[in-house]
Scaffold this active site. Structure first.
Site, PDB file in Angstrom:
ATOM      1  N   LYS A  22       0.652  -1.354   0.120  1.00 33.33           N
ATOM      2  CA  LYS A  22      -0.054  -0.018  -0.063  1.00 33.33           C
ATOM      3  C   LYS A  22       0.786   1.307  -0.145  1.00 33.33           C
ATOM      4  O   LYS A  22       0.628   2.071  -0.755  1.00 33.33           O
ATOM      5  CB  LYS A  22      -0.973  -0.001   1.302  1.00 33.33           C
ATOM      6  CG  LYS A  22      -1.470   1.407   1.497  1.00 33.33           C
ATOM      7  CD  LYS A  22      -2.275   1.344   2.678  1.00 33.33           C
ATOM      8  CE  LYS A  22      -1.944   1.637   4.025  1.00 33.33           C
ATOM      9  NZ  LYS A  22      -1.581   3.156   4.310  1.00 33.33           N
ATOM     10  N   ASN A  23       1.861   1.378   0.773  1.00 32.59           N
ATOM     11  CA  ASN A  23       2.540   2.652   1.110  1.00 32.59           C
ATOM     12  C   ASN A  23       3.375   2.901  -0.054  1.00 32.59           C
ATOM     13  O   ASN A  23       3.632   4.190  -0.539  1.00 32.59           O
ATOM     14  CB  ASN A  23       3.344   2.616   2.410  1.00 32.59           C
ATOM     15  CG  ASN A  23       2.277   2.754   3.513  1.00 32.59           C
ATOM     16  OD1 ASN A  23       1.057   2.871   3.392  1.00 32.59           O
ATOM     17  ND2 ASN A  23       2.805   2.429   4.842  1.00 32.59           N
ATOM     18  N   CYS A 117      -5.762   8.150   9.224  1.00 30.38           N
ATOM     19  CA  CYS A 117      -5.822   7.616  10.578  1.00 30.38           C
ATOM     20  C   CYS A 117      -5.551   8.528  11.561  1.00 30.38           C
ATOM     21  O   CYS A 117      -4.532   9.294  11.550  1.00 30.38           O
ATOM     22  CB  CYS A 117      -5.185   6.219  10.851  1.00 30.38           C
ATOM     23  SG  CYS A 117      -5.740   5.027   9.898  1.00 30.38           S
ATOM     24  N   ARG A 122       0.614  14.094  14.037  1.00 31.67           N
ATOM     25  CA  ARG A 122       1.169  14.085  12.329  1.00 31.67           C
ATOM     26  C   ARG A 122       1.382  15.417  11.769  1.00 31.67           C
ATOM     27  O   ARG A 122       0.783  15.843  10.821  1.00 31.67           O
ATOM     28  CB  ARG A 122       0.405  13.144  11.539  1.00 31.67           C
ATOM     29  CG  ARG A 122       0.240  11.679  12.204  1.00 31.67           C
ATOM     30  CD  ARG A 122      -0.819  10.867  11.308  1.00 31.67           C
ATOM     31  NE  ARG A 122       0.079  10.205  10.475  1.00 31.67           N
ATOM     32  CZ  ARG A 122      -0.580   8.966   9.646  1.00 31.67           C
ATOM     33  NH1 ARG A 122      -1.654   8.926   9.907  1.00 31.67           N
ATOM     34  NH2 ARG A 122       0.506   8.515   9.010  1.00 31.67           N
ATOM     35  N   ASP A 306       3.691   0.298  12.553  1.00 30.90           N
ATOM     36  CA  ASP A 306       2.272  -0.272  11.842  1.00 30.90           C
ATOM     37  C   ASP A 306       1.833  -1.560  12.326  1.00 30.90           C
ATOM     38  O   ASP A 306       0.923  -2.486  11.752  1.00 30.90           O
ATOM     39  CB  ASP A 306       2.370  -0.383  10.132  1.00 30.90           C
ATOM     40  CG  ASP A 306       2.219   1.108   9.783  1.00 30.90           C
ATOM     41  OD1 ASP A 306       1.839   1.874  10.715  1.00 30.90           O
ATOM     42  OD2 ASP A 306       2.404   1.611   8.632  1.00 30.90           O
ATOM     43  N   ARG A 398      -9.115  -0.166   3.978  1.00 28.48           N
ATOM     44  CA  ARG A 398      -8.355   0.899   3.542  1.00 28.48           C
ATOM     45  C   ARG A 398      -6.746   0.255   3.035  1.00 28.48           C
ATOM     46  O   ARG A 398      -5.886   0.751   2.297  1.00 28.48           O
ATOM     47  CB  ARG A 398      -7.737   1.856   4.496  1.00 28.48           C
ATOM     48  CG  ARG A 398      -9.242   2.760   4.848  1.00 28.48           C
ATOM     49  CD  ARG A 398      -8.625   3.651   5.949  1.00 28.48           C
ATOM     50  NE  ARG A 398      -7.591   4.634   5.314  1.00 28.48           N
ATOM     51  CZ  ARG A 398      -7.119   5.679   5.893  1.00 28.48           C
ATOM     52  NH1 ARG A 398      -7.329   6.061   7.139  1.00 28.48           N
ATOM     53  NH2 ARG A 398      -5.892   6.347   5.432  1.00 28.48           N
TER      54      ARG A 398
HETATM   55  C1  UD1 Z   1       4.331   6.605   6.841  1.00 25.93           C
HETATM   56  C2  UD1 Z   1       3.272   5.252   6.583  1.00 25.93           C
HETATM   57  C3  UD1 Z   1       2.673   4.814   7.864  1.00 25.93           C
HETATM   58  C4  UD1 Z   1       3.822   4.510   8.769  1.00 25.93           C
HETATM   59  C5  UD1 Z   1       4.698   5.504   9.047  1.00 25.93           C
HETATM   60  C6  UD1 Z   1       5.662   5.237   9.954  1.00 25.93           C
HETATM   61  C7  UD1 Z   1       2.725   5.828   4.357  1.00 25.93           C
HETATM   62  C8  UD1 Z   1       1.523   6.437   3.519  1.00 25.93           C
HETATM   63  N1  UD1 Z   1       2.345   5.939   5.549  1.00 25.93           N
HETATM   64  O1  UD1 Z   1       3.485   7.731   7.260  1.00 25.93           O
HETATM   65  O2  UD1 Z   1       1.813   3.875   7.372  1.00 25.93           O
HETATM   66  O3  UD1 Z   1       3.422   4.230  10.061  1.00 25.93           O
HETATM   67  O4  UD1 Z   1       5.241   6.141   7.706  1.00 25.93           O
HETATM   68  O5  UD1 Z   1       6.343   4.241   9.644  1.00 25.93           O
HETATM   69  O6  UD1 Z   1       3.554   5.609   4.015  1.00 25.93           O
HETATM   70  N2  UD1 Z   1       6.757  13.889  11.649  1.00 25.93           N
HETATM   71  C9  UD1 Z   1       7.042  15.177  11.995  1.00 25.93           C
HETATM   72  N3  UD1 Z   1       7.193  16.130  10.987  1.00 25.93           N
HETATM   73  C10 UD1 Z   1       6.934  15.802   9.778  1.00 25.93           C
HETATM   74  C11 UD1 Z   1       6.506  14.465   9.376  1.00 25.93           C
HETATM   75  C12 UD1 Z   1       6.566  13.750  10.369  1.00 25.93           C
HETATM   76  O7  UD1 Z   1       7.350  15.421  13.166  1.00 25.93           O
HETATM   77  O8  UD1 Z   1       6.996  16.700   8.937  1.00 25.93           O
HETATM   78  C13 UD1 Z   1       6.786  12.852  12.797  1.00 25.93           C
HETATM   79  C14 UD1 Z   1       5.184  12.100  12.937  1.00 25.93           C
HETATM   80  O9  UD1 Z   1       4.507  13.061  13.744  1.00 25.93           O
HETATM   81  C15 UD1 Z   1       5.694  10.979  13.544  1.00 25.93           C
HETATM   82  C16 UD1 Z   1       7.121  10.587  12.763  1.00 25.93           C
HETATM   83  O10 UD1 Z   1       7.415  11.836  12.305  1.00 25.93           O
HETATM   84  O11 UD1 Z   1       5.941  11.077  14.883  1.00 25.93           O
HETATM   85  C17 UD1 Z   1       6.807   9.418  11.828  1.00 25.93           C
HETATM   86  O12 UD1 Z   1       5.980  10.188  10.453  1.00 25.93           O
HETATM   87  P1  UD1 Z   1       6.500   9.706   9.039  1.00 25.93           P
HETATM   88  O13 UD1 Z   1       7.438   8.847   9.198  1.00 25.93           O
HETATM   89  O14 UD1 Z   1       6.272  11.043   8.486  1.00 25.93           O
HETATM   90  O15 UD1 Z   1       5.163   8.960   8.708  1.00 25.93           O
HETATM   91  P2  UD1 Z   1       4.142   8.950   7.228  1.00 25.93           P
HETATM   92  O16 UD1 Z   1       4.840   9.388   6.242  1.00 25.93           O
HETATM   93  O17 UD1 Z   1       2.982  10.148   7.914  1.00 25.93           O
END
Ligand code: UD1
Length: 417
Positions: A22-23, A117, A122, A306, A398
């Site tokens: 998916k991701n 979710c 986030r 996850d 999803r």
């Molecule tokens: C992706 C995955 C999700 C998975 C996550 C962590 C997809 C579509 N989703 O989500 O399934 O659970 O990686 O492996 O690929 N953060 C910040 N600032 C930012 C962005 C992130 O502080 O600008 C923090 C977030 O709050 C969180 C951490 O970084 O605590 C990890 O988030 P991130 O790796 O960005 O997850 P996603 O890309 O949203």
């Protein structure tokens, strides 16, 4: 509203074929918008997150349609509406991955603040930092993230945290920037490597994906990738592995890359689950009494956040005390209230959960609070005595293709109403 009803108590036995990731698919579909030519993606899972993204890009003017199981045709148009519509974006957090490709290709992007979710705050500061670093003017206007730029310029960017989404957005944008971009402290997830491979197949010059530092030499045109096959979904695979172990069953998973599951396999082995790795298969058996373990979620190659909820279900019937420390998303323990309703003994404090194994769970009505919690409740229903009813089960669809059919083929009794 869809409900899932499970009659528990049947050990899972047999074979299951894992779908595409998916991701990886979400990121690669967004990256495909930068191509000058039509292309085919193979092994794309037909799940609702992908359907929502396809709806978004179709509204924006991109042609996207299924040409067979897992086979997705994408024809990005020259003229595109760079505004991603709110109604769809609010359902899909990953729609923020449109920002990088739109900015790089069209110099302009407007994406409503994404939904998805509810597993934590986030924030998007790292996406903003990276895209601004490449010269884009980023702002937040009336609930929309707006980006504008004449031409992105390569830069050196350090991520304070190895965010998956921020790494992907910056990496995609940098492919069409002028000059070289270096991104430090990047995420190393297999989905990042898959995205880099796809970008390179389109003619980009991305080096170092899978390590802490990615170097990108910007180019002016992307295209020429006729067909690209997405990697298997390691989280879907992990979910079936837990389901096999939790029901004390014996399941062979097919179409997987065992290397991507290493952190997870190590923890299951520590819990005394028997695992046999083949080239693209894994056999999971729970032959012996399982053992309590401690888990800490971390960015890859650490234990994936996850898979945390599913492991919590497994550990809830393993004798002794297990602990889970959630280091990535602060709201990921919402599932504990639902698991307690099924008879699990779990205490949480901040980012720590302590699980005391009980002999069995008892079926009742529970509510999915996010995608992975939903999958975990399904596993709980498989091991619980009697009937378990899961409301809000839309969350599960999803991320899991044909989950009901796959589980029933393994001997479970799952129906959707
Ligand atoms: C992706 C995955 C999700 C998975 C996550 C962590 C997809 C579509 N989703 O989500 O399934 O659970 O990686 O492996 O690929 N953060 C910040 N600032 C930012 C962005 C992130 O502080 O600008 C923090 C977030 O709050 C969180 C951490 O970084 O605590 C990890 O988030 P991130 O790796 O960005 O997850 P996603 O890309 O949203």
């Amino acid at each position: 509203m869809r409900k899932i009803i499970i009659n528990g108590g049947y050990p899972l036995r047999g074979k299951v074929k894992i779908s595409g990731a998916k991701n990886a698919s979400l990121a690669i579909i967004c990256a495909a918008l930068m191509s000058d030519e039509p292309l085919l993606l193979d092994n794309v899972p037909n799940i609702s997150d992908i359907q929502v993204l396809l709806e978004i890009i179709s509204i924006m003017g991109v042609k996207a349609n299924w040409q067979g199981p897992g086979l997705l045709y994408i024809e990005p148009s020259v003229k595109i509406d760079v505004k991603a519509p709110y109604e769809q974006v609010k359902k899909l957090r990953a729609s923020n991955l449109l920002l990088g490709p739109l900015l790089a290709k069209h110099g302009c992007a407007s994406v409503a603040l994404p939904g998805g979710c509810n597993i934590g705050v986030r924030p998007m500061d790292l996406h903003f930092k990276g895209l601004s670093g490449l010269g884009a003017k980023m702002s937040l206007e009336q609930g929309c993230v707006i980006g504008k730029v004449d031409k992105l310029k390569g830069a050196r960017i350090y991520l304070d945290f190895p965010s998956v989404g921020a790494t992907e957005n910056i990496m995609m944008a940098a492919c069409l920037a002028s000059g070289q971009t270096i991104i430090e402290n990047v995420a190393k997830e297999p989905e990042i490597v898959d995205l880099a491979n796809f970008l390179n197949a389109m003619g980009a010059k991305v080096r170092g994906a899978g390590t802490d530092l990615i170097k990108i030499k910007g180019t002016t045109v992307l295209g020429g990738c006729k067909k690209y096959s997405i990697i298997p979904d390691r989280i879907e695979a992990g979910t079936y592995m837990v389901a096999a172990a939790a029901t004390r069953g014996d399941v062979l998973l097919e179409n997987i890359i065992p290397k991507h599951l290493e952190p997870f396999i190590a923890k299951l082995r520590e819990a005394n689950v028997s695992i046999e790795e083949g080239e693209d298969t894994i056999r999971v058996q729970a032959k012996n009494e399982l053992k309590a373990i401690d888990i800490k979620t971390m960015p890859y190659p650490g234990f994936p956040t996850d898979m945390q909820s599913q492991m919590m279900v497994l550990l809830s019937t393993v004798p002794g005390f297990s602990t889970i420390t959630e280091n990535i998303f602060e709201n990921r323990f919402q599932i504990t209230d639902e698991l307690k309703r099924l008879g699990a003994k779990i205490k949480t404090e901040g980012r720590l959960a302590v699980i005391e194994g009980v002999p069995t769970l008892q079926g009742t009505n529970v509510k999915a609070t996010d995608l992975r919690a939903g999958a975990a409740l399904l596993i709980a229903g498989l091991i619980a005595t009697g009937k378990t009813q899961i409301t809000n089960s839309e969350y599960i669809y999803r991320g899991y293709q044909n989950i009901q059919e796959k589980l029933n083929a393994l001997g479970a009794s799952v129906e959707q109403v």
